[in-house]
Scaffold this motif. Structure first.
Motif, short mmCIF file in Angstrom:
data_model
loop_
_atom_site.label_atom_id
_atom_site.label_comp_id
_atom_site.label_asym_id
_atom_site.label_seq_id
_atom_site.Cartn_x
_atom_site.Cartn_y
_atom_site.Cartn_z
N GLY A 48 -7.92 -18.53 -48.74
CA GLY A 48 -8.56 -17.62 -48.46
C GLY A 48 -9.41 -16.87 -49.64
N PHE A 49 -8.70 -17.08 -50.68
CA PHE A 49 -9.49 -16.58 -52.00
C PHE A 49 -10.41 -17.54 -52.19
CE2 PHE A 49 -9.58 -16.07 -56.55
CZ PHE A 49 -9.96 -14.56 -56.60
N GLY A 50 -10.05 -18.82 -52.09
CA GLY A 50 -11.03 -19.85 -52.42
C GLY A 50 -12.34 -19.82 -51.66
N LEU A 51 -12.15 -19.41 -50.23
CA LEU A 51 -13.19 -19.35 -49.41
C LEU A 51 -14.24 -18.28 -49.79
CD1 LEU A 51 -11.50 -20.05 -45.82
CD2 LEU A 51 -13.13 -21.32 -47.02
N VAL A 52 -13.57 -17.14 -50.18
CA VAL A 52 -14.48 -16.09 -50.66
C VAL A 52 -15.38 -16.55 -51.74
CG1 VAL A 52 -14.35 -13.77 -51.72
CG2 VAL A 52 -13.10 -14.21 -49.89
N PHE A 53 -14.63 -17.31 -52.71
CA PHE A 53 -15.27 -17.67 -54.09
C PHE A 53 -16.39 -18.73 -53.66
CE2 PHE A 53 -15.47 -20.51 -57.63
CZ PHE A 53 -15.64 -19.70 -58.66
N LEU A 54 -16.16 -19.47 -52.56
CA LEU A 54 -16.99 -20.57 -52.19
C LEU A 54 -18.14 -19.95 -51.47
CD1 LEU A 54 -16.76 -23.61 -52.23
CD2 LEU A 54 -16.16 -23.53 -50.01
N ALA A 55 -18.11 -18.78 -50.81
CA ALA A 55 -19.25 -17.88 -50.05
C ALA A 55 -19.87 -17.26 -51.13
CB ALA A 55 -18.92 -17.06 -49.13
N LYS A 56 -19.64 -17.17 -52.51
CA LYS A 56 -20.35 -16.49 -53.49
C LYS A 56 -20.22 -15.25 -53.33
CE LYS A 56 -22.52 -20.70 -55.53
NZ LYS A 56 -23.71 -21.52 -55.09
N LEU A 57 -19.41 -14.44 -52.64
CA LEU A 57 -19.86 -13.35 -52.43
C LEU A 57 -19.26 -12.19 -53.58
CD1 LEU A 57 -18.03 -13.34 -48.97
CD2 LEU A 57 -20.34 -13.25 -49.35
N GLU A 58 -19.81 -11.03 -53.46
CA GLU A 58 -19.52 -10.11 -54.41
C GLU A 58 -17.96 -9.65 -54.44
OE1 GLU A 58 -22.01 -6.79 -55.44
OE2 GLU A 58 -23.82 -7.80 -54.42
N PHE A 59 -17.15 -9.64 -55.33
CA PHE A 59 -15.80 -9.57 -55.29
C PHE A 59 -15.72 -8.00 -55.16
CE2 PHE A 59 -15.16 -13.82 -56.74
CZ PHE A 59 -14.01 -14.00 -56.01
N LYS A 60 -16.70 -7.26 -55.81
CA LYS A 60 -16.30 -5.62 -55.21
C LYS A 60 -16.37 -5.40 -54.07
CE LYS A 60 -18.44 -2.19 -58.43
NZ LYS A 60 -19.16 -1.88 -59.31
N LYS A 61 -17.55 -6.01 -53.27
CA LYS A 61 -17.51 -5.63 -52.03
C LYS A 61 -16.61 -6.08 -51.10
CE LYS A 61 -22.60 -5.05 -51.85
NZ LYS A 61 -23.95 -5.75 -51.58
N VAL A 62 -15.87 -7.17 -51.32
CA VAL A 62 -15.09 -7.87 -50.57
C VAL A 62 -13.78 -6.89 -50.88
CG1 VAL A 62 -13.48 -9.87 -50.52
CG2 VAL A 62 -15.88 -10.33 -50.88
N LEU A 63 -13.63 -6.72 -52.13
CA LEU A 63 -12.21 -5.72 -52.41
C LEU A 63 -12.43 -4.31 -51.77
CD1 LEU A 63 -11.62 -6.08 -56.25
CD2 LEU A 63 -10.14 -6.73 -54.23
N MET A 118 -9.58 -12.37 -45.90
CA MET A 118 -10.66 -12.97 -46.70
C MET A 118 -11.27 -14.11 -45.89
SD MET A 118 -9.15 -13.05 -50.48
CE MET A 118 -7.56 -13.61 -50.44
N ALA A 119 -10.67 -14.81 -45.14
CA ALA A 119 -11.07 -16.03 -44.46
C ALA A 119 -12.06 -15.53 -43.31
CB ALA A 119 -9.97 -16.80 -43.80
N THR A 120 -11.85 -14.23 -42.52
CA THR A 120 -12.70 -13.69 -41.82
C THR A 120 -13.97 -13.29 -42.61
OG1 THR A 120 -10.78 -12.50 -40.88
CG2 THR A 120 -12.88 -11.83 -40.10
N ILE A 121 -13.81 -12.79 -43.66
CA ILE A 121 -15.19 -12.35 -44.44
C ILE A 121 -15.79 -13.52 -44.85
CG2 ILE A 121 -15.93 -11.30 -46.63
CD1 ILE A 121 -13.61 -9.14 -46.38
N ALA A 122 -15.08 -14.57 -45.33
CA ALA A 122 -15.92 -15.59 -45.78
C ALA A 122 -16.35 -16.68 -44.85
CB ALA A 122 -14.88 -16.26 -46.69
N LEU A 123 -15.66 -16.80 -43.62
CA LEU A 123 -15.99 -17.40 -42.42
C LEU A 123 -16.69 -16.89 -41.43
CD1 LEU A 123 -12.99 -19.77 -42.27
CD2 LEU A 123 -15.06 -20.52 -43.12
N LEU A 124 -16.50 -15.82 -40.93
CA LEU A 124 -17.12 -15.34 -39.83
C LEU A 124 -18.28 -14.28 -40.46
CD1 LEU A 124 -14.59 -14.54 -37.27
CD2 LEU A 124 -15.85 -16.48 -37.60
N GLY A 125 -17.87 -13.63 -41.61
CA GLY A 125 -18.96 -12.62 -42.05
C GLY A 125 -20.08 -13.24 -42.81
#
Lengths: 247, 216
Positions: A48-63, A118-125
């Protein structure tokens, strides 16, 4: 309100076919929930963490998105260690027993919950809702259901905009919330008006849709094409999930 | 107190799009300013920044000789500067016209007697006495605009910010609006109607590419 903060971007996950992402996501969730032991859920968490990283999302917003869910999880940490009656206990006094099993369960729930979020955010978001609705149509989800889902989502933003407008109107005329009858009356008006206005707005939008030939479902403009990259990602991702689950 | 609004070096962005770029604006007592500019130039954005609804990226906003930065700095601004929203529907939210006009004065801490007097005075002025008991969402577009204006007038602001007040008004209502403006000394009007602006303003600015240019 900007609900699709994560949908803009150019990472690998943004350009993937939404259908592949939905399948990957669904399988991921099922296996993550069913994972046993400590290591598999932990690895899913890392994925899940890796997916967020792969999506190059801002960690602050994800947090910021993860925080509310984790506040809820705090209750599990407070309650579970005292609820399990099984040995061994981490701390054992005549008055206080903290079960190792309870701590373990709380940890598992936390890991799985965050992994799925995290997977939801990175894959669906990373797809906008129109693309997701479109993909759902491809999976033969009933068109009516998809339309309801889409319109419902679309109108959360509209409602919020209406709310902001009314709030601005109140502030612009010097409204400062106090503990007074005037304040509560104003809030009452705000809520009532929000209902009336959203109802009127929806009627108007419906009329506008009918005027342009709406027949109860959204026609699809751009079709998806599976690229080799999509197939490769889907295959790779699913294989990894299977492997983690069975080893 | 000469300067009511004094804005220096204002920069505002929507995501990556620069809307206002190093903008300067001064509104002094007695200024009747007309503001024109293409759609999406940032006219409403500018008004929202003055009222503290949007926070600029850079720049100084000095209103009534005090720099305004935080939400609480703008409470005084909102009590003394009246904003007419572009869409009257976003301004009216009380059940009846009467209550909507009373909303501002009540927020200023006026007593109920005073508020009643104000309502009478304002309704007479705008010729909307017959509308007072009507629910606001059943008014026509022009009536809504007048009621919205009346709601601001009731607060007796020292400066008005009017976002397209003439749009969609018929001749009669427009005449009423112009009559009203002639009784006021300081305002900033956003509009696309050049003739209307020439009639009611003594300065005209154009907002383009994030900056103001004086036309008149």
């Amino acid at each position: 309100m900007h609900l699709e903060v994560f949908a803009e971007g150019r990472s690998l996950l943004h350009i993937l076919d939404p259908r592949v992402k939905i399948v990957s996501f669904t399988v991921f969730v099922i296996f993550c929930v069913g994972a046993k032991g400590f290591l598999p859920p932990f690895v899913y968490f890392l994925i899940g963490f890796g997916l967020v990283f792969l999506a190059k999302l801002e960690f602050k917003k994800v947090l910021a998105r993860l925080l509310p869910a984790n506040v809820f999880l705090v209750f599990f940490w407070v309650l579970l260690p005292f609820m399990y009656k099984s040995n061994p206990y981490l701390i054992e006094t005549p008055y206080l027993k903290i079960s190792a099993e309870g701590v373990y369960q709380a940890l598992l729930i936390t890991l799985k919950c965050n992994a799925i979020l995290m997977a939801t955010i990175a894959l669906l978001g990373t797809s906008n809702v129109f693309m997701l609705a479109h993909a759902m149509l491809h999976f033969k989800v009933p068109a009516k259901l998809v339309t309801v889902f889409f319109v419902f989502y679309r109108y959360i933003t509209v409602l919020h905009e209406e709310y902001l407008k009314i709030k601005r109107a109140a502030l612009a005329r010097g409204f400062v919330p106090k503990n007074s009858l005037q304040t509560y009356k104003t809030y009452g008006y705000l809520v009532a008006f929000l209902l009336i206005k959203s109802f009127e707005r929806s009627e108007e939008v419906y009329r506008a849709m009918l005027a342009r030939g709406f027949k109860g479902f959204f026609p699809v403009l751009n079709h998806f094409y599976l690229k080799p990259l999509d197939l490769f990602f889907g295959f790779f991702f699913l294989t990894v999930i299977f492997l983690i689950f069975f080893f | 107190m000469e300067k009511i609004i004094d804005i220096k070096g204002l920069v505002f962005k929507y995501n990556d799009r620069v809307v206002l770029d190093d903008l300067e604006l001064e509104v002094r007592v007695g200024d009747r300013i007309g503001l024109i500019g293409p759609n999406g130039a940032g006219k409403t954005t500018l008004l929202y920044i003055i009222m503290g609804f949007l926070k600029p990226l850079k720049g100084k906003i000095i209103i009534l000789e005090k720099e305004r930065k935080e939400e609480k700095d703008f409470i005084e601004v909102r009590q003394k500067i009246g904003l007419l929203f572009q869409d009257s529907d976003s301004q009216l939210f009380c059940p009846t016209v009467k209550e909507d006009i009373a909303f501002g004065p009540l927020n200023l801490g006026k007593s109920h007697e005073e508020v009643k007097e104000i309502i009478d005075k304002v309704a007479h002025f705008f010729g909307i006495t017959h509308l007072l008991e009507r629910p606001v969402y059943k008014l026509s577009g022009g009536e809504k605009r007048l009621v919205a204006l009346a709601g601001i007038f009731a607060m007796n602001p020292i400066c008005y910010l009017l976002d397209e007040p003439s749009a969609g008004l018929d001749e009669q209502s427009k005449t009423k609006l112009i009559e009203f403006l002639k009784t006021q000394s300081t305002y900033l009007i956003v509009s696309h109607e050049k003739d209307f602006l020439k009639e009611v303003s003594n300065k005209i600015f154009k907002l383009e590419k994030g900056k103001l240019f004086q036309l008149l």
